[in-house]
Design a protein around this motif. Structure first.
Motif, PDB file in Angstrom:
ATOM      1  N   ASP A 167       0.819  -1.216   0.000  1.00  0.00           N
ATOM      2  CA  ASP A 167       0.000   0.000   0.000  1.00  0.00           C
ATOM      3  C   ASP A 167       0.853   1.265   0.000  1.00  0.00           C
ATOM      4  O   ASP A 167       0.525   2.260  -0.663  1.00  0.00           O
ATOM      5  CB  ASP A 167      -0.920   0.009   1.228  1.00  0.00           C
ATOM      6  CG  ASP A 167      -2.022  -1.045   1.144  1.00  0.00           C
ATOM      7  OD1 ASP A 167      -2.311  -1.502   0.016  1.00  0.00           O
ATOM      8  OD2 ASP A 167      -2.577  -1.402   2.191  1.00  0.00           O
ATOM      9  N   SER A 168       1.946   1.235   0.745  1.00  0.00           N
ATOM     10  CA  SER A 168       2.809   2.421   0.824  1.00  0.00           C
ATOM     11  C   SER A 168       3.418   2.769  -0.525  1.00  0.00           C
ATOM     12  O   SER A 168       3.733   3.932  -0.789  1.00  0.00           O
ATOM     13  CB  SER A 168       3.927   2.196   1.846  1.00  0.00           C
ATOM     14  OG  SER A 168       4.723   1.073   1.475  1.00  0.00           O
ATOM     15  N   ALA A 169       3.561   1.761  -1.400  1.00  0.00           N
ATOM     16  CA  ALA A 169       4.167   2.003  -2.716  1.00  0.00           C
ATOM     17  C   ALA A 169       3.273   2.873  -3.582  1.00  0.00           C
ATOM     18  O   ALA A 169       3.765   3.672  -4.387  1.00  0.00           O
ATOM     19  CB  ALA A 169       4.458   0.673  -3.414  1.00  0.00           C
ATOM     20  N   TYR A 170       1.959   2.735  -3.441  1.00  0.00           N
ATOM     21  CA  TYR A 170       1.048   3.593  -4.204  1.00  0.00           C
ATOM     22  C   TYR A 170       1.199   5.050  -3.776  1.00  0.00           C
ATOM     23  O   TYR A 170       1.243   5.963  -4.613  1.00  0.00           O
ATOM     24  CB  TYR A 170      -0.405   3.144  -4.008  1.00  0.00           C
ATOM     25  CG  TYR A 170      -0.793   1.947  -4.820  1.00  0.00           C
ATOM     26  CD1 TYR A 170      -0.991   2.047  -6.192  1.00  0.00           C
ATOM     27  CD2 TYR A 170      -0.984   0.710  -4.225  1.00  0.00           C
ATOM     28  CE1 TYR A 170      -1.354   0.937  -6.951  1.00  0.00           C
ATOM     29  CE2 TYR A 170      -1.349  -0.402  -4.973  1.00  0.00           C
ATOM     30  CZ  TYR A 170      -1.539  -0.284  -6.334  1.00  0.00           C
ATOM     31  OH  TYR A 170      -1.894  -1.373  -7.088  1.00  0.00           O
ATOM     32  N   LYS A 171       1.268   5.275  -2.478  1.00  0.00           N
ATOM     33  CA  LYS A 171       1.440   6.633  -1.975  1.00  0.00           C
ATOM     34  C   LYS A 171       2.794   7.194  -2.413  1.00  0.00           C
ATOM     35  O   LYS A 171       2.902   8.362  -2.816  1.00  0.00           O
ATOM     36  CB  LYS A 171       1.331   6.638  -0.451  1.00  0.00           C
ATOM     37  CG  LYS A 171       1.348   8.037   0.174  1.00  0.00           C
ATOM     38  CD  LYS A 171       1.086   7.952   1.678  1.00  0.00           C
ATOM     39  CE  LYS A 171       1.003   9.339   2.298  1.00  0.00           C
ATOM     40  NZ  LYS A 171       2.265  10.091   2.219  1.00  0.00           N
ATOM     41  N   ALA A 172       3.826   6.349  -2.341  1.00  0.00           N
ATOM     42  CA  ALA A 172       5.162   6.788  -2.755  1.00  0.00           C
ATOM     43  C   ALA A 172       5.186   7.138  -4.242  1.00  0.00           C
ATOM     44  O   ALA A 172       5.830   8.109  -4.659  1.00  0.00           O
ATOM     45  CB  ALA A 172       6.185   5.698  -2.451  1.00  0.00           C
TER      46      ALA A 172
END
Length: 231
Positions: A180-185
């Motif tokens: 999930d953090s990769a989408y925000k990144a």
């Protein structure tokens, strides 16, 4: 009575004839469902040509760039899907097109943005899943810096699928679920955050086996990765 019956029949026939001329839609086949707009075996057009060009540049397709979705194109799409963790059905649906960095012929600019987020998030997750958040954004920034650099392909998909560019494409990490953090990144990187200051290379000094990349001057370190602007 027969006279009135003949007149009635003539009126009904005349009504049907006029209706057919004015509203032919009632006599046509029902429209095709949404699946018919996908590029698949038998399709023709510019989207198919884009698919062939992408697959050819990445070594998946060696046929003619003719815009015809024939047997060779279907095999190449299926191979691309299988190698990149997609459903290997030989149909260039929305997810496959997104993985190729191609916007569907019926998509809007917002769909194109979604494709870029998806691609960038996928490579960030594969390459930097265990890195601090800043380090994840940094990997996304490197991809975008390469897009802008004359020595690399000028699209996100082109940079990611460039032969030998990222080990995650060959060690199976690219096929894993996206964090999930990769989408925000990915969104932060696309919005201009570049923790690397313009770097186009990175590697993990503890695991890198490429002798050449170790010769590059280090500009900064974020998490386990060091970043370089090249020589």
């Amino acid at each position: 009575m027969k006279k009135y019956l003949r007149i009635s029949v003539v009126i009904v026939l005349a009504f049907i004839f006029v209706s057919a001329a004015v509203s032919p839609i009632f006599f046509t086949d029902a429209p095709n469902d949404a699946s018919d707009v996908l590029s698949k075996y038998g399709s023709r057009g510019e989207e198919v040509r884009k698919i062939q060009k992408k697959l050819s540049s990445w070594g998946y397709y060696d046929g003619e760039i003719d815009g015809i979705y024939g047997t060779q194109t279907k095999k190449a799409v299926t191979y691309f899907q299988r190698k990149n963790g997609l459903t290997a059905d030989g149909i260039a649906g929305p997810q496959t097109l997104a993985a190729m960095g191609i916007s569907s012929s019926s998509s809007s600019s917002s769909s194109n943005t979604s494709n870029n987020v998806y691609l960038l998030a996928r490579i960030i997750s594969a390459e930097a899943r265990g890195e601090p958040y800043k380090g994840q954004v940094a990997v996304g920034a490197v991809v975008l810096n390469r897009v802008d650099h004359p020595s690399f392909p000028n699209t996100i998909a082109g940079v990611i699928y460039q032969n030998g560019a990222f080990t995650a494409l060959v060690d199976g990490q690219y096929d894993q679920p996206i964090a999930d953090s990769a989408y925000k990144a990915a969104r932060d990187a696309l919005n201009g955050w570049d923790p690397t200051g313009g770097c186009i290379y990175y590697y993990n000094p503890s695991t890198a086996t490429n002798a050449w990349i170790r010769t590059l001057p280090i500009y900064t370190q974020i998490g386990k990765h060091v970043f370089s602007k090249g020589k």
